[in-house]
Design a protein around this motif. Structure first.
Motif, short mmCIF file in Angstrom:
data_model
loop_
_atom_site.label_atom_id
_atom_site.label_comp_id
_atom_site.label_asym_id
_atom_site.label_seq_id
_atom_site.Cartn_x
_atom_site.Cartn_y
_atom_site.Cartn_z
N GLY A 261 0.82 -1.21 0.00
CA GLY A 261 0.00 0.00 0.00
C GLY A 261 0.85 1.26 0.00
O GLY A 261 2.08 1.19 0.06
N ALA A 263 1.51 3.43 2.15
CA ALA A 263 2.34 3.70 3.33
C ALA A 263 3.13 2.45 3.74
O ALA A 263 3.54 2.32 4.88
N SER A 264 3.36 1.55 2.79
CA SER A 264 4.05 0.29 3.12
C SER A 264 5.39 0.54 3.79
O SER A 264 5.79 -0.18 4.70
N ASN A 265 6.10 1.60 3.36
CA ASN A 265 7.44 1.81 3.89
C ASN A 265 7.45 2.19 5.37
O ASN A 265 8.49 2.15 6.01
N SER A 266 6.29 2.56 5.92
CA SER A 266 6.25 2.88 7.35
C SER A 266 6.34 1.63 8.21
O SER A 266 6.67 1.71 9.39
N GLY A 267 6.01 0.49 7.65
CA GLY A 267 5.99 -0.73 8.44
C GLY A 267 4.83 -0.78 9.44
O GLY A 267 4.71 -1.70 10.22
N PHE A 269 1.18 -1.49 9.86
CA PHE A 269 0.19 -2.23 9.08
C PHE A 269 -1.09 -2.35 9.88
O PHE A 269 -1.12 -2.98 10.93
N THR A 278 3.35 -5.01 17.28
CA THR A 278 4.26 -3.97 16.78
C THR A 278 3.81 -3.50 15.41
O THR A 278 3.89 -2.32 15.10
N LYS A 284 5.68 0.81 18.63
CA LYS A 284 6.42 0.95 17.37
C LYS A 284 6.90 2.39 17.25
O LYS A 284 6.12 3.33 17.38
#
Lengths: 351, 410
Positions: A261, A263-267, A269, A278, A284
């Motif tokens: 998605g 914002a995938s790079n934010s981790g 989910f 987390t 987180k």
């Protein structure tokens, strides 16, 4: 052929086509390479409006939980070409055949405590499944409410209304542009519908019937089991707090906050089926939040909503801080209270 | 000459008459509708198009986005075309690129509310000769990143200036095959940062007046972890003296003000032929990830590092941040190269290799902290360098969009 002669011939042809075309949905317009200039060109609605009188094959529906969009009322319709149907999936959005359209009109009444009274349509978004994939076409309604015009860059409209909680609001309502549609709807770079999954459709909708059974009966959907269908817990219903909070995050955040998605790079989910605390934010640390962190250390500080970045961002209307980034200019106070209650109820984590 | 001109005119006339001739693209001029006009061009662009923004100031409220492959967005020059987002009303960045093969060049972007330019999942992207600035100077309320390519392959950043970012000026995250060169980062929290990425060459840049000059980090709990193979060379990393102004909570808030190069976790990082001067905490800071974490995939240790052949001026004379309390015990000053000495995490100890190949007079300290999460009271400082390990240097990064300049005519 000179330009004017050509124009004349084209006009004549169009005029003839308009006279002879049967009322109803025009599959050729749906599947054309370019968006139709006017919403009425598609023939979804029996009159030139986005009201309840729909053409044959267009079916109204709604969702158990919906994205908050500044309290806008939403009218959703599904269209699947005659003789074809979508395929059931238990966990994800159904597979719709090429030529399908998901139609969503955003509307406001002067007082959203009575949303049907003097309602005005602002915009209608079409998600069309073309042969090369899904596309999003925004249409903006005219002041007379007689037609909506293709508007790829979206726009802003000032809306004065009273919220369902009775608060007077002046909303600088944002109509998204085509790229902004993609920002929420892209999954691994593939444009994907968000709403119509089994979990989110499995209840009695605006047509007054159980939607999955209704779609199956009408041939819109195949493969749905007769029983054992999954259902999302209504975010503001009476099911356990954690399930409701996770269900709200799922429909309001997880289109970006998931693997693949936006914002995938934010981790971070936030889908309902994420399994690690987390992953959904418990202790987180922020990744790319900048001032969005609000000077807090963690997305969720269990037991301490006022020290949780998630609350700070859901409660903000400031660009660069607010989450979601798109689709709202006001705070969803009911949801903020829900998420606050959920975090407050979490047992604190030892540092 | 006259004949040539005549021929050109005839050709021009002929092509003007041809119905197939596309209209010559006109550079966008400032106007009340320029914001929408530009966004419309970006939406309706076809691969191969060059979209031009003319000279002048463009005050935009609505952020821009591009999702068409192989498009060039080109201003009249970074000192001629200014796009200001001071009045921005939505979204998280000034410009978002989500398509491949894009080139951005020739403009200055000012005062984005969130990040400046973000490119996500955008392979083969080029940022060339442009600026991203926050005009109020270093402020906590500025956006996080200036240029922000993430989750991408083949990233070229060349001739870019970023000033005022409240996180990193030039940030590349969760990407592979990266070149950052001929660029300038100043008055940011971090000047240039390579995070959770592999195969990066950072060279011939100037990083000055940031809190930290150049950072190479690897962090847990992100989709892509295991950063490795980065070379930092021929950079000027001087006078990084802006008080760290990152909002607390962000990982860069932990960067001590006055750090030249800071390397955290990661594998196979080579720092050479750089010039360091007047970085008040230290010139080269090598650290493990020092917080608790629960990511089984993650290694918090810096390992297989080479620090060699750099030039060191004054520095370490006033250590800041978490290193400040340590300084009095070791004479109030930190040497040019500082390693936390962490080799153990989650009960595992590794044979960490940190090769310092510098002249004997270049100072080094191993803080001897041993275990992460660290406890500064357990420091056992030592100035003894580790043995000089052979650690192969990663090959030069080569990018498909970066054709080497030919020598002829140079």
């Amino acid at each position: 052929m000179s330009g004017s002669v050509r124009l004349l011939v084209v006009s004549l042809f169009l005029a003839l086509a308009a006279c002879s075309a049967p009322a109803g949905v025009k599959d050729s317009v749906i599947l054309a390479a370019d968006p139709a200039p006017k919403l009425s060109d598609y023939g979804f609605f029996a009159t030139a409006n986005a009201g309840a009188a729909v053409a044959d094959g267009v079916r109204p529906y709604d969702l158990v939980n919906a994205l908050f969009a500044d309290y806008a009322g939403k009218h959703r319709f599904v269209y699947v070409p005659k003789g074809q149907s979508a395929t059931y999936n238990p966990d994800t959005v159904f597979d719709f055949p090429v030529g399908s359209v998901l139609i969503k009109t955003f509307a406001f009444a002067p007082d959203m405590r009575d949303p049907a009274l003097n309602e005005r349509w602002i915009e209608t978004r079409l998600l069309i499944h073309k042969s090369e994939g899904w596309v999003a076409y925004p249409y903006v309604w005219n002041a007379e409410q007689t037609e909506a015009v293709y508007s790829p860059v979206g726009g802003r409209q000032i809306v004065k209304t009273i919220s369902p909680e009775g608060e007077a609001l002046t909303i600088n309502y944002a109509i998204p542009n085509r790229n902004q549609c993609k920002e929420c709807h892209s999954r691994n770079k593939v444009f994907t519908p968000i709403g119509p999954s089994a979990r989110n459709l499995n209840h009695v909708g605006p047509a007054g019937v159980q939607q999955i059974a209704d779609w199956t009966e009408r041939g819109i959907l195949t493969g749905a089991p007769a029983e054992g269908l999954p259902t999302a817990p209504p975010a503001f219903g009476d099911q356990p707090l954690e399930q409701r909070a996770r269900a709200w995050l799922d429909i309001n955040c997880a289109h970006c906050h998931r693997a693949g998605g936006g914002a995938s790079n934010s981790g971070l989910f936030l889908a309902w089926n994420e399994t690690t605390p987390t992953g959904w934010g418990v202790h987180k640390r922020p990744t790319a939040a900048g001032r969005g962190s609000g000077d807090f250390l963690f997305v969720i500080e269990p037991g301490k909503p006022d020290q949780s970045i998630m609350i700070h961002r859901i409660g903000s209307v400031e660009p660069g801080v607010m989450m979601p980034e798109l689709g709202r200019t006001t705070v969803d106070t009911r949801a903020l209270a829900l998420i606050r209650e959920w975090i407050a109820a979490m047992p604190p984590v030892a540092q | 000459m006259r004949v040539i001109l005549a021929t050109v005119s005839v050709l021009a006339l002929v092509s003007a008459c041809s119905p197939a001739a596309p209209p010559k693209p006109v550079a966008l001029a400032p106007s009340a509708t320029a914001n929408d006009d530009l966004q419309k061009q970006l939406i309706e662009a076809k691969p191969g198009d060059v979209i031009e923004i003319g000279e002048g100031r463009f005050d935009f409220a609505t952020p821009l986005s591009l999702d068409v492959d192989n498009v060039t967005l080109k201003g009249a020059g970074q000192d001629k075309t200014f796009i200001s987002f001071k009045g921005q009303t939505g979204a998280g960045e000034g410009l978002l690129v989500t398509s491949d093969g894009v080139t951005l060049t020739g403009f200055t972007m000012e005062d984005a509310k969130g990040d400046g330019i973000k490119s996500k999942g955008a392979d083969n992207i080029t940022y060339k000769d442009l600026k991203v600035v926050w005009t109020g100077g270093p402020l906590t309320t500025n956006g996080a990143y200036g240029v922000y390519p993430v989750e991408s392959k083949n990233v070229l950043i060349d001739g870019v200036t970023v000033s005022g970012a409240s996180d990193a000026g030039i940030y590349v995250g969760q990407s592979e095959n990266i070149i950052v060169r001929n660029s300038r980062a100043e008055y940011n929290v971090a000047g240039i940062e390579i995070e959770n990425s592999s195969n990066a060459d950072v060279h011939d840049n100037v990083a000055t007046h940031n809190a930290g000059g150049i950072l190479v980090f690897d962090l847990p709990n992100l989709p892509k972890i295991g950063g490795h193979s980065t070379r930092i060379f021929n950079n000027q990393v001087v006078e990084n003296d802006t008080q760290n102004f990152a909002p607390p909570g962000n990982i860069v808030a932990n960067v001590p003000t006055g750090s030249g190069v800071m390397l955290m976790a990661n594998q196979n990082v080579h720092v050479f032929n750089n010039t360091f001067d007047k970085n008040q905490t230290t010139h080269v800071l090598i650290y493990g990830y020092s917080f608790a974490f629960d990511d089984e995939r993650y290694n918090p240790l810096p390992r297989d590092f080479v620090i060699r052949d750099n030039t060191y001026g004054d520095g370490g004379n006033s250590p800041q941040g978490r290193l400040a309390p340590l300084a009095p015990a070791i004479g109030g000053k930190l040497p040019a190269i500082v390693w936390d000495g962490v080799t153990t995490y989650h009960g595992k100890t590794e044979d960490v290799r940190i090769a310092v190949r510098e002249k004997p007079e270049v100072g080094f300290i191993n803080l001897g902290l041993g275990v992460t999460p660290i406890d500064l009271t357990k420091a056992k400082p030592s100035t003894k360098r580790l043995p000089d390990f052979e650690i192969a240097e990663p090959p030069a990064v080569v990018l498909p969009q970066d054709k080497p300049a030919t020598k002829e005519g140079a």
